[in-house]
Design an enzyme around this catalytic site. Structure first.
Site, PDB file in Angstrom:
ATOM      1  N   TYR A   1       9.596  -9.205  33.266  1.00  0.00           N
ATOM      2  CA  TYR A   1      10.767  -9.711  32.914  1.00  0.00           C
ATOM      3  C   TYR A   1      11.754 -10.362  34.159  1.00  0.00           C
ATOM      4  CZ  TYR A   1      10.184  -8.866  27.955  1.00  0.00           C
ATOM      5  OH  TYR A   1       9.476  -8.941  26.630  1.00  0.00           O
TER       6      TYR A   1
ATOM      7  N   ARG B 254       5.182 -19.485  19.457  1.00  0.00           N
ATOM      8  CA  ARG B 254       6.604 -19.079  19.075  1.00  0.00           C
ATOM      9  C   ARG B 254       7.047 -19.508  17.619  1.00  0.00           C
ATOM     10  NH1 ARG B 254       9.491 -17.066  23.304  1.00  0.00           N
ATOM     11  NH2 ARG B 254      11.288 -17.669  22.161  1.00  0.00           N
TER      12      ARG B 254
ATOM     13  N   HIS C 235       6.260 -10.225  22.031  1.00  0.00           N
ATOM     14  CA  HIS C 235       6.602 -11.473  23.295  1.00  0.00           C
ATOM     15  C   HIS C 235       5.704 -12.478  22.839  1.00  0.00           C
ATOM     16  CE1 HIS C 235       7.387 -12.995  27.050  1.00  0.00           C
ATOM     17  NE2 HIS C 235       6.357 -13.265  27.008  1.00  0.00           N
TER      18      HIS C 235
ATOM     19  N   THR D   8      14.463 -14.906  18.349  1.00  0.00           N
ATOM     20  CA  THR D   8      14.491 -13.710  19.068  1.00  0.00           C
ATOM     21  C   THR D   8      15.247 -12.832  18.257  1.00  0.00           C
ATOM     22  OG1 THR D   8      15.059 -15.093  21.082  1.00  0.00           O
ATOM     23  CG2 THR D   8      15.462 -12.815  21.124  1.00  0.00           C
TER      24      THR D   8
ATOM     25  N   LYS E 122       5.372  -5.169  20.873  1.00  0.00           N
ATOM     26  CA  LYS E 122       6.056  -4.576  21.603  1.00  0.00           C
ATOM     27  C   LYS E 122       5.998  -2.991  20.939  1.00  0.00           C
ATOM     28  CE  LYS E 122       9.011  -8.161  23.072  1.00  0.00           C
ATOM     29  NZ  LYS E 122      10.575  -8.673  23.164  1.00  0.00           N
TER      30      LYS E 122
ATOM     31  N   ASN F  95      12.146  -6.383  18.966  1.00  0.00           N
ATOM     32  CA  ASN F  95      11.900  -7.608  18.054  1.00  0.00           C
ATOM     33  C   ASN F  95      10.219  -7.723  17.830  1.00  0.00           C
ATOM     34  OD1 ASN F  95      11.588  -8.614  20.631  1.00  0.00           O
ATOM     35  ND2 ASN F  95      13.016 -10.030  20.361  1.00  0.00           N
TER      36      ASN F  95
ATOM     37  N   GLU G  73       2.693 -15.328  33.517  1.00  0.00           N
ATOM     38  CA  GLU G  73       2.481 -13.966  32.604  1.00  0.00           C
ATOM     39  C   GLU G  73       0.941 -13.664  32.425  1.00  0.00           C
ATOM     40  OE1 GLU G  73       4.743 -14.866  28.958  1.00  0.00           O
ATOM     41  OE2 GLU G  73       6.804 -14.651  30.108  1.00  0.00           O
TER      42      GLU G  73
HETATM   43  P1  ADP Z   1      12.211 -14.408  23.527  1.00  0.00           P
HETATM   44  O1  ADP Z   1      11.495 -13.151  23.511  1.00  0.00           O
HETATM   45  O2  ADP Z   1      12.680 -14.805  22.024  1.00  0.00           O
HETATM   46  O3  ADP Z   1      11.794 -15.531  24.502  1.00  0.00           O
HETATM   47  P2  ADP Z   1      14.304 -13.965  25.511  1.00  0.00           P
HETATM   48  O4  ADP Z   1      13.450 -14.571  26.562  1.00  0.00           O
HETATM   49  O5  ADP Z   1      15.688 -14.651  25.624  1.00  0.00           O
HETATM   50  O6  ADP Z   1      13.655 -14.106  24.091  1.00  0.00           O
HETATM   51  O7  ADP Z   1      14.389 -12.443  25.972  1.00  0.00           O
HETATM   52  C1  ADP Z   1      13.474 -11.493  26.239  1.00  0.00           C
HETATM   53  C2  ADP Z   1      13.684 -10.348  25.459  1.00  0.00           C
HETATM   54  O8  ADP Z   1      14.752  -9.646  25.815  1.00  0.00           O
HETATM   55  C3  ADP Z   1      13.617 -10.349  23.931  1.00  0.00           C
HETATM   56  O9  ADP Z   1      12.427 -10.841  23.271  1.00  0.00           O
HETATM   57  C4  ADP Z   1      14.322  -9.211  23.514  1.00  0.00           C
HETATM   58  O10 ADP Z   1      13.538  -8.260  23.550  1.00  0.00           O
HETATM   59  C5  ADP Z   1      15.418  -9.069  24.625  1.00  0.00           C
HETATM   60  N1  ADP Z   1      16.661  -9.536  24.470  1.00  0.00           N
HETATM   61  C6  ADP Z   1      16.986 -10.979  24.226  1.00  0.00           C
HETATM   62  N2  ADP Z   1      18.432 -10.994  24.111  1.00  0.00           N
HETATM   63  C7  ADP Z   1      18.952  -9.706  23.812  1.00  0.00           C
HETATM   64  C8  ADP Z   1      20.144  -9.367  23.460  1.00  0.00           C
HETATM   65  N3  ADP Z   1      21.277 -10.314  23.446  1.00  0.00           N
HETATM   66  N4  ADP Z   1      20.500  -8.077  23.581  1.00  0.00           N
HETATM   67  C9  ADP Z   1      19.380  -6.885  23.515  1.00  0.00           C
HETATM   68  N5  ADP Z   1      18.087  -7.534  23.929  1.00  0.00           N
HETATM   69  C10 ADP Z   1      17.836  -8.860  23.999  1.00  0.00           C
HETATM   70 MG    MG Z   2      11.592 -15.834  26.486  1.00  0.00          MG
END
Ligand code: ADP
Ligand code: MG
Length: 136
Positions: free
Chosen positions: A50, A86, A116, A92, A10, A113, A127
């Site tokens: 997304y 993962r 992805h 996350t 990212k 973070n 994806e």
């Molecule tokens: P992951 O990437 O761990 O699968 P999610 O699919 O729940 O997590 O969310 C997609 C992305 O959205 C996250 O990687 C992060 O960049 C962002 N995100 C998730 N939760 C939050 C939040 N509470 N506030 C801001 N951004 C978030």
């Molecule tokens: Mg996700």
């Protein structure tokens, strides 16, 4: 079982010059890149990617952030690639991610973070097709 998963380095990890470190972690875990490109997503690209999160309160900010700078998109192949990636990524929220995971090491915030990774077989299929429609 040999599987494929989609990973994205990212914009925050790109800005701190962590491409090499992150790919080294993939390779060290037996996750081999079989397709890879550096690109800059448009807001629309990020929204399509997304789409499953479109009702979440962070959707708009997330898509703006994902379009804020270049990213590296990869298909990783290896044994149990989806779960393995993962585990390698960590939770996350980098503050909650296990020590030594990519997000614990490189993540800046719950949004920025570092990486992805696909979370299931169906999402991995979607994806990978989104970014590498030519891949069979
Ligand atoms: P992951 O990437 O761990 O699968 P999610 O699919 O729940 O997590 O969310 C997609 C992305 O959205 C996250 O990687 C992060 O960049 C962002 N995100 C998730 N939760 C939050 C939040 N509470 N506030 C801001 N951004 C978030
Ligand atoms: Mg996700």
């Amino acid at each position: 079982m040999t599987e494929r998963t989609l990973a994205i380095i990212k914009p925050d990890a790109m800005a701190k010059h962590a491409i090499g470190d992150i790919i080294q972690r993939y390779e060290g875990a037996g996750l081999h890149p079989i397709a890879m490109k550096m690109t800059k997503l448009s807001k629309e690209d990020a929204e399509g990617f997304y789409a499953v999160h479109r009702k979440r309160p962070f959707f708009h900010d997330l898509c703006t952030y994902m379009a804020s700078g270049p990213v590296v998109v990869l298909v990783l192949e290896g044994d149990n690639a989806i779960t393995k990636n993962r585990d390698l990524m960590g939770a996350t929220d980098p503050k909650k991610a296990e020590a030594g995971t990519i997000r614990a090491v490189h993540g800046a915030s719950i949004e920025a973070n570092a990486v992805h990774g696909s979370d299931a077989t169906e999402t991995a299929q979607f994806e990978m097709g989104y970014f590498f429609p030519e891949l069979k």
